[in-house]
Design an enzyme around this catalytic site. Structure first.
Site, PDB file in Angstrom:
ATOM      1  N   HIS A  15       0.830  -1.206   0.000  1.00 35.37           N
ATOM      2  CA  HIS A  15       0.000   0.000   0.000  1.00 35.37           C
ATOM      3  C   HIS A  15       0.860   1.249   0.000  1.00 35.37           C
ATOM      4  O   HIS A  15       2.070   1.217   0.132  1.00 35.37           O
ATOM      5  CB  HIS A  15      -0.993  -0.001   1.171  1.00 35.37           C
ATOM      6  CG  HIS A  15      -0.402   0.271   2.512  1.00 35.37           C
ATOM      7  ND1 HIS A  15      -1.172   0.525   3.620  1.00 35.37           N
ATOM      8  CD2 HIS A  15       0.876   0.324   2.951  1.00 35.37           C
ATOM      9  CE1 HIS A  15      -0.392   0.733   4.652  1.00 35.37           C
ATOM     10  NE2 HIS A  15       0.845   0.606   4.293  1.00 35.37           N
ATOM     11  N   CYS A  34       5.265   5.772   4.880  1.00 35.33           N
ATOM     12  CA  CYS A  34       4.110   5.097   4.277  1.00 35.33           C
ATOM     13  C   CYS A  34       3.625   5.824   3.025  1.00 35.33           C
ATOM     14  O   CYS A  34       2.781   5.315   2.294  1.00 35.33           O
ATOM     15  CB  CYS A  34       2.983   4.948   5.289  1.00 35.33           C
ATOM     16  SG  CYS A  34       3.241   3.542   6.371  1.00 35.33           S
ATOM     17  N   HIS A  40       4.905  -0.097  -0.430  1.00 37.75           N
ATOM     18  CA  HIS A  40       5.674  -0.990   0.456  1.00 37.75           C
ATOM     19  C   HIS A  40       4.697  -2.018   0.993  1.00 37.75           C
ATOM     20  O   HIS A  40       3.484  -1.799   0.950  1.00 37.75           O
ATOM     21  CB  HIS A  40       6.340  -0.194   1.592  1.00 37.75           C
ATOM     22  CG  HIS A  40       5.342   0.458   2.492  1.00 37.75           C
ATOM     23  ND1 HIS A  40       4.750   1.660   2.173  1.00 37.75           N
ATOM     24  CD2 HIS A  40       4.782   0.056   3.658  1.00 37.75           C
ATOM     25  CE1 HIS A  40       3.887   1.980   3.124  1.00 37.75           C
ATOM     26  NE2 HIS A  40       3.882   1.020   4.034  1.00 37.75           N
ATOM     27  N   HIS A  42       3.243  -5.125   3.785  1.00 41.17           N
ATOM     28  CA  HIS A  42       3.087  -5.552   5.177  1.00 41.17           C
ATOM     29  C   HIS A  42       2.637  -7.000   5.196  1.00 41.17           C
ATOM     30  O   HIS A  42       1.930  -7.450   4.288  1.00 41.17           O
ATOM     31  CB  HIS A  42       2.024  -4.724   5.897  1.00 41.17           C
ATOM     32  CG  HIS A  42       2.417  -3.307   6.152  1.00 41.17           C
ATOM     33  ND1 HIS A  42       3.271  -2.941   7.173  1.00 41.17           N
ATOM     34  CD2 HIS A  42       2.082  -2.164   5.512  1.00 41.17           C
ATOM     35  CE1 HIS A  42       3.427  -1.622   7.149  1.00 41.17           C
ATOM     36  NE2 HIS A  42       2.726  -1.124   6.150  1.00 41.17           N
ATOM     37  N   ASP A  80      -4.780 -10.975  -0.659  1.00 46.03           N
ATOM     38  CA  ASP A  80      -3.408 -11.486  -0.590  1.00 46.03           C
ATOM     39  C   ASP A  80      -2.610 -11.188  -1.857  1.00 46.03           C
ATOM     40  O   ASP A  80      -3.092 -11.417  -2.978  1.00 46.03           O
ATOM     41  CB  ASP A  80      -3.419 -12.995  -0.328  1.00 46.03           C
ATOM     42  CG  ASP A  80      -2.038 -13.512   0.040  1.00 46.03           C
ATOM     43  OD1 ASP A  80      -1.286 -12.793   0.729  1.00 46.03           O
ATOM     44  OD2 ASP A  80      -1.712 -14.649  -0.371  1.00 46.03           O
ATOM     45  N   HIS A  81      -1.392 -10.661  -1.662  1.00 44.22           N
ATOM     46  CA  HIS A  81      -0.481 -10.314  -2.757  1.00 44.22           C
ATOM     47  C   HIS A  81      -1.054  -9.259  -3.706  1.00 44.22           C
ATOM     48  O   HIS A  81      -0.714  -9.227  -4.890  1.00 44.22           O
ATOM     49  CB  HIS A  81      -0.019 -11.562  -3.525  1.00 44.22           C
ATOM     50  CG  HIS A  81       0.983 -12.356  -2.744  1.00 44.22           C
ATOM     51  ND1 HIS A  81       0.625 -13.145  -1.675  1.00 44.22           N
ATOM     52  CD2 HIS A  81       2.320 -12.445  -2.838  1.00 44.22           C
ATOM     53  CE1 HIS A  81       1.705 -13.700  -1.166  1.00 44.22           C
ATOM     54  NE2 HIS A  81       2.755 -13.282  -1.853  1.00 44.22           N
ATOM     55  N   GLU A 125      -0.982  -4.703  11.603  1.00 42.73           N
ATOM     56  CA  GLU A 125      -0.194  -4.255  10.459  1.00 42.73           C
ATOM     57  C   GLU A 125       1.276  -4.571  10.698  1.00 42.73           C
ATOM     58  O   GLU A 125       2.030  -4.868   9.776  1.00 42.73           O
ATOM     59  CB  GLU A 125      -0.392  -2.764  10.212  1.00 42.73           C
ATOM     60  CG  GLU A 125       0.198  -2.302   8.898  1.00 42.73           C
ATOM     61  CD  GLU A 125      -0.243  -0.900   8.538  1.00 42.73           C
ATOM     62  OE1 GLU A 125      -1.041  -0.755   7.602  1.00 42.73           O
ATOM     63  OE2 GLU A 125       0.186   0.053   9.220  1.00 42.73           O
TER      64      GLU A 125
HETATM   65 NI    NI Z   1       2.512   0.884   5.597  1.00 46.22          NI
END
Ligand code: NI
Length: 135
Positions: A15, A34, A40, A42, A80-81, A125
């Site tokens: 995100h 962020c 990037h 998580h 996911d992914h 997160e």
């Molecule tokens: Ni983040």
């Protein structure tokens, strides 16, 4: 007599936190790393809990196999992914913060949970940062 049953699950996703209507400087000030324009990732961990009466016939609040499959289809396959900003409709105009992701997960699961049962989503997160939404 109400009992809470919980299932853990996880997904990986990328995100970027920013607002299109803010200057870069303000996005950097508020969202820091962020706001990286290259995104990037998580490793999100979640705990989905259902609270309700025990069914006297089965002894279950909710069949955990059903809950497992529901999380798989509605959340894991969906998120996911993925790049949340680009690939997930809910975040095209909503910042994919942990808070907003937890609300989206809750909204996707809620219609599938028996009306008389309560639903709670805890979303990690990072191992130390987590949010809780229960409607
Ligand atoms: Ni983040």
């Amino acid at each position: 007599m109400k009992v809470k049953v919980s299932r853990k699950a996880h997904f990986n996703a990328a995100h970027r936190l920013y607002r299109k209507d803010w200057e870069d400087s303000k996005n950097n000030e508020i969202f820091g790393k962020c706001n990286n324009p290259n995104f990037h990732g998580h490793n999100y961990e979640m705990i989905v809990s259902v609270t309700g009466e025990i069914d006297p016939e089965t002894g279950f609040v909710m069949d955990m196999k059903v809950l497992k499959d529901l999380i798989k289809v509605e959340i894991e396959v969906y998120l996911d992914h993925k790049n949340l900003n680009i690939e997930v409709d809910e975040f095209k105009s909503l910042n994919p913060t942990a808070e907003n992701i937890a609300v989206v997960i809750w909204k996707r699961l809620r219609p599938h949970i028996h009306k008389t049962n309560e639903l709670e989503v805890v979303l990690y997160e990072t191992p130390r940062n987590y949010v809780t939404f229960s409607g």
